[in-house]
Design a protein around this motif. Sequence first.
Motif, PDB file in Angstrom:
ATOM      1  N   ILE A   1       0.820  -1.210   0.000  1.00  0.00           N
ATOM      2  CA  ILE A   1       0.000   0.000   0.000  1.00  0.00           C
ATOM      3  C   ILE A   1       0.857   1.263   0.000  1.00  0.00           C
ATOM      4  O   ILE A   1       0.350   2.360  -0.233  1.00  0.00           O
ATOM      5  N   ASN A   2       2.164   1.116   0.273  1.00  0.00           N
ATOM      6  CA  ASN A   2       3.064   2.270   0.232  1.00  0.00           C
ATOM      7  C   ASN A   2       3.704   2.453  -1.149  1.00  0.00           C
ATOM      8  O   ASN A   2       4.462   3.405  -1.354  1.00  0.00           O
ATOM      9  N   ASN A   3       3.393   1.566  -2.060  1.00  0.00           N
ATOM     10  CA  ASN A   3       3.912   1.677  -3.417  1.00  0.00           C
ATOM     11  C   ASN A   3       3.286   2.901  -4.080  1.00  0.00           C
ATOM     12  O   ASN A   3       2.063   3.004  -4.170  1.00  0.00           O
ATOM     13  N   PRO A   4       4.086   3.850  -4.568  1.00  0.00           N
ATOM     14  CA  PRO A   4       3.540   5.070  -5.186  1.00  0.00           C
ATOM     15  C   PRO A   4       2.573   4.769  -6.329  1.00  0.00           C
ATOM     16  O   PRO A   4       1.570   5.475  -6.489  1.00  0.00           O
ATOM     17  N   GLU A   5       2.839   3.711  -7.081  1.00  0.00           N
ATOM     18  CA  GLU A   5       1.950   3.360  -8.189  1.00  0.00           C
ATOM     19  C   GLU A   5       0.581   2.939  -7.660  1.00  0.00           C
ATOM     20  O   GLU A   5      -0.462   3.303  -8.202  1.00  0.00           O
ATOM     21  N   TYR A   6       0.594   2.144  -6.588  1.00  0.00           N
ATOM     22  CA  TYR A   6      -0.661   1.734  -5.946  1.00  0.00           C
ATOM     23  C   TYR A   6      -1.424   2.951  -5.428  1.00  0.00           C
ATOM     24  O   TYR A   6      -2.640   3.083  -5.639  1.00  0.00           O
TER      25      TYR A   6
END
Length: 793
Positions: A481-486
Amino acid sequence: MNALKKASNATNAFAKSWANFVIKFKWPVLLITMLLALGLGSQGNMEFDGDYHVFFSKSNPELEAFDALQEKYTKDDNVVLVLSPSNGNVFTKNNLSAIEALTKEAWNTPYSSRVDAITNYQYTRAVGDDLYVDDLSYESSLKTDDDIKKIRQIALKEPLLVNRIINEAGSVTAINITVKLPGVDINEIPGEVTPFVRNMISNFETKHPKIKIHSSGLIPMNTAFFEASMKDLMLTMIMLVIVVITTLILTRNFVSTFATLIVVLFSIISAIGFVGIMGIKLTPPSAVFPTMILTLAVADSIHILVTMLQKMRKEGLNKIDALKEAMRLNFMPVFITSLTTIIGFLTMNFGDVPPFWDLGNITAFGMLMAFLFSTTTLPALMAILPVKSKVKKASDTPIKSSLYTVFGNFVVKQPVRLTIISVLVISGLTYLASKNTFNDEFVNYFDKTVDFRNSTDYISENLTGIYNIEYSVGSGESGGINNPEYLKNLNAFENWLKKQPEVIHVNAFSEIARRVNRSMHGDDTNFYRVPENRDEAAQYLLLYELSLPFGLDLNNQINVDKSETRVTVTTENISSAEMIAFSKRGENWLKNNTPEAMHAIGVSPTLMFSKLGFRQADSMLNGNIVALILISLVLMLALRSFKLGLLSIIPNVTPVLVGFGIWALYKGQINTGMVVVFGMTLGIIVDDTVHFMSKFLRAKRELGYNSKQAVVYAFETVGKALVTTTVVLLAGFTVLSTSSFALNSYMARITLIIIIAALVIDFILLPSLLILTSKKEDKIISNEKVAQVAFDK
């Protein structure tokens, strides 16, 4: 013909033998049946379950999906308290102090795990490089006017607050209490949570008379279900009085009324025992079983009693002979109608709503016992008790033709015209029936006499919607959930949802990510966006979570391994079809605009109820077909005529079509409770058809009448009984139609229409069709009579 006579003679012989046996051993029969009823009743144990989950079978896919979502996050059982200050301004020192005090008290609610309010909203702000997370308004009584003005400005700009906790005008606010029920005891809600909340509200309004509270949420909804069950059960007492009065007026005989009362009481007591033996927990739909059984059981007794009294009054038979003849004439019709009614109610098991399974099974058992008691207890009582009836003497003034004879003669004179008119009316109403739309909004399950409905309507009009859909949007990896794309895709989904016309509010993790990112950059509005660096996003989230107080963490939005987040969409009060369509649009947007890991299905109690009716309709289709086939076969065998068995389908099916056609003019919307009406009423309305056709056939087979004479005979012998049982049925379902629970009241109202339509069709269309389809037989009978006359000469 000889085979028909043999079968008829065998049936008559059995009915006579049964009547002789019951009358001969009247005292033992009465004692045994009384012990049977009381023995079954001693096993009765009526418990009530108000949990909305009972409306869904364990295999229901929407329920499975919703339970899976709740396992990932915290449960959604909640109480929403909406406070409306009389001055129309939440943001005053006194009002904020009152809200703060009530929020503190709300934490004492049994099983509470979280309390969200405007005062304890976790407001983030930056001081240099430090992140501060505090209650938006703590120690409100010490705030200055400038402090309160600043609190108002902050609150009315926070996306997570506006249209969820506070309305845009700042005149109404909410406190949301999340409750985590152990699920061990069914009294957790009605016995613990609800009394505490109601007492808390009462004390608060006494202390703060200028603030009005409305409550809603899943806990109050469960309470409303529970209380609807209790209230509808009490309708039985009203119905019992009405049945006694109606039976007394129509039979004009106290002994008959008493005997009928005993039969229905024994039937209900037996059904209560069945509930206990089977371990059934009552719900709003199933709690009406006593009224159902009471209403339907009367019909069996009425047919026997009316025939008996007619034989005594018109033919001068003594009590015992009249009773035996009444049993001979009615045993088989009563058996057939009881069997078809049982079949109709058992078809409820084909549906997808467990409370209707219970209603069908309990009522079916009650009708089985009603048949037993009406053919044993009833004649035994009538044989024991003194029955007085004035016999009409031959010397009296010439008897005028009864109303039923007059009506019968009216029908036989114009069968073609009446058939054409009937077909035209039925066709028109059948077309209208197709115009009904399906709508199953759970709030509208209750009428406006119920506090839950009124409070929920108030909240919808003044603060926020109570309908929602939730999506658990995955990232495909632990900590993803910390993935910028997500985060960008989640943010895009949030923005798309906000643009939809049905949406009032969206609660998504992307809003928290934007807010924290802004605060970590000195509250610079240029950074009000999701973080663009994964490590940075993870650090910000950790820092934010460490700053949150106990009970206000992010467990309700983020799963344990931080691979999924929960998006909650609050919508306006839209129809079931619109809710399903909106959920599908959201699912399709995710499929078309995000990676596969982010694809999610919409779930929520709202959506479950929206789909419930459609699922019930689909599953009941097979049940209705089975009921129609079985009942038609029963009638073919009972009437010993394939042609008449097929013919009986018309007066049995068309009342339902007529009923839904008239309903289209009355309401135009149907709900889950009405889906079971076809199978249920099919078994009930067969009563009229069977009794009319059985008397018609008896006149032809035993008395040698032609079809027109047989129709008039049927009107004379069974017309009054059909009207009497119809009046009793109307009385019972009229009482049930006053229920505050729409699934029951709507079901009862359309049943009323169908019962009236059934009597009209059986008095007009059925006899007309019997005459028109018997012309060939009438010709043969006429020729036989001519030949017999010639032979005699």
